[in-house]
Enzyme design. Sequence first.
Site, PDB file in Angstrom:
ATOM      1  N   GLY A 131       0.860  -1.184   0.000  1.00 55.48           N
ATOM      2  CA  GLY A 131       0.000   0.000   0.000  1.00 55.48           C
ATOM      3  C   GLY A 131       0.891   1.227   0.000  1.00 55.48           C
ATOM      4  O   GLY A 131       1.203   1.795  -1.053  1.00 55.48           O
ATOM      5  N   ARG A 270     -30.817  24.794  17.816  1.00 59.61           N
ATOM      6  CA  ARG A 270     -30.975  23.902  18.969  1.00 59.61           C
ATOM      7  C   ARG A 270     -30.892  24.677  20.284  1.00 59.61           C
ATOM      8  O   ARG A 270     -29.934  25.428  20.511  1.00 59.61           O
ATOM      9  CB  ARG A 270     -29.884  22.818  18.919  1.00 59.61           C
ATOM     10  N   ILE A 343     -21.304  18.458  18.341  1.00 57.56           N
ATOM     11  CA  ILE A 343     -22.243  19.592  18.423  1.00 57.56           C
ATOM     12  C   ILE A 343     -23.689  19.089  18.275  1.00 57.56           C
ATOM     13  O   ILE A 343     -24.601  19.568  18.951  1.00 57.56           O
ATOM     14  CB  ILE A 343     -21.902  20.646  17.345  1.00 57.56           C
ATOM     15  N   GLY A 345     -24.742  16.153  19.087  1.00 57.96           N
ATOM     16  CA  GLY A 345     -25.095  15.209  20.154  1.00 57.96           C
ATOM     17  C   GLY A 345     -25.717  13.940  19.577  1.00 57.96           C
ATOM     18  O   GLY A 345     -25.214  13.392  18.605  1.00 57.96           O
ATOM     19  N   GLU A 369      -4.794   7.537  -1.470  1.00 56.28           N
ATOM     20  CA  GLU A 369      -3.847   8.384  -2.209  1.00 56.28           C
ATOM     21  C   GLU A 369      -2.672   8.835  -1.321  1.00 56.28           C
ATOM     22  O   GLU A 369      -2.154   9.939  -1.458  1.00 56.28           O
ATOM     23  CB  GLU A 369      -4.557   9.542  -2.899  1.00 56.28           C
TER      24      GLU A 369
END
Length: 387
Positions: A131, A270, A343, A345, A369
């Site tokens: 790899g 929220r 953020i 949750g 890559e």
Amino acid sequence: MDFQLTEDQQMIQAAAREFARNEIAPVAGEYDASGQFPTETIRKAGELGFMGVEVPAEYGGAGLDPVAYALMIEEIAAADAAHSTIVSVNNSLYCHGILEFGTEDQKQRFVVPVASGRAIGCYGLTEPQSGSDAANMRTRAVLSADGSHYVLNGKKSWITSGPVADYMVMFAMTDPDAKAKGVTAFVLDCHQPGFIRGKTEPKLGIRASATCEIEFEDYKVPVENRLGADGQGFAVAMTVLDSGRIGIAAQAVGIARAAYEASLDYARERKAFGSAIGSFQMIQQKLADMKCRLEAARLLTLQAAWNKQRCRRTGERNTLFGSMAKLTASETAMFCAHAAVQIHGGMGYSKEMPIERYFRDAKITEIYEGTSEIQRMVIARTETGLR
Ligand code: CAA
């Protein structure tokens, strides 16, 4: 310094944004769940010129510059990373190498159908045992006695678009003792005998971008399909990756942007403890860090794309900027996707929103890559001049 985009760049950015929002975003979740290759949207992307953005018009492409390409990939990735992977491999890993190293005949036969979106291209470098250490490949190409063709035997793994590809730029050993200098590049027709596709890999993210192993069993490739000179293949592979990494950087910027924009909306809407959560300092810190890293990653990505164009004129390598952009943007995508889940949750963890998909998709940008470790090695080697 002028950061103004050209008219062409603005045009492709707007066209890609509209296409991504209207055609890709609505189906991204379904394709992620099913893991199906998105044939229909990729066909439409081809009609819009997105499958060969930097390819000159005479070879079926849009004839635009590397900055235009990066802008297009960011837009597609912001809607769905899997689509952007398919588009990116087609543009940079497949078309770029043939444009750079191919003969006129190869460009006509192998670039025109793929850049115009009528066929799909893929890239075969990685093998089960190689790899990061790409030069350690075992796939052999042996020249026939009459010199008319090579016979390929071996196995390539993690081939993006492998299950559906029509053509492949691939690398094989013609002289194993010469290691990197014994690698030769070829362009293959994937519909010939001896090209055997393995099962589609189940993956954590970018699930709609089909990935598989390809086995070669006495696959005969005519000598006229050799890309570049005998033994030049490793340089071909690395040159292609210098470009490809800009596409992955742009993809990572797109994922980071999607995660950031969703977080911004959520932080405004929220409520907790009687206030919008965006008014809490701990959320603000996350948003501020996401925004700074996103803008920095985008600047480095566009600089790498701009520098690619400059290097075309000077003949220099763009290795350093490609690696710096890919490293920075992929770690930014992971950072932003991680913060976005936090953020949101419970909603960030739920399949009801695309946030968990951004989190799963972001991870691959630190791996394919060239891993982040390889990018750091390339950057440090280039800067120090040491091996
Ligand atoms: N451009 C041109 N030539 C280059 C080059 C570049 N960027 N980088 C290296 N070369 C040349 C070298 O100059 C050298 O030739 P000379 O001896 O004539 O100078 C030759 O190639 C060998 O180079 P190295 O000695 O540096 O090779 P190495 O074995 O140490 O490996 C490496 C270098 C950077 C680690 C490389 O193996 C590498 O990039 N590995 C990561 C592989 C990778 O990114 N794989 C991704 C697979 S594709 C993929 O992920 C597709 C997908 O599905 C999306």
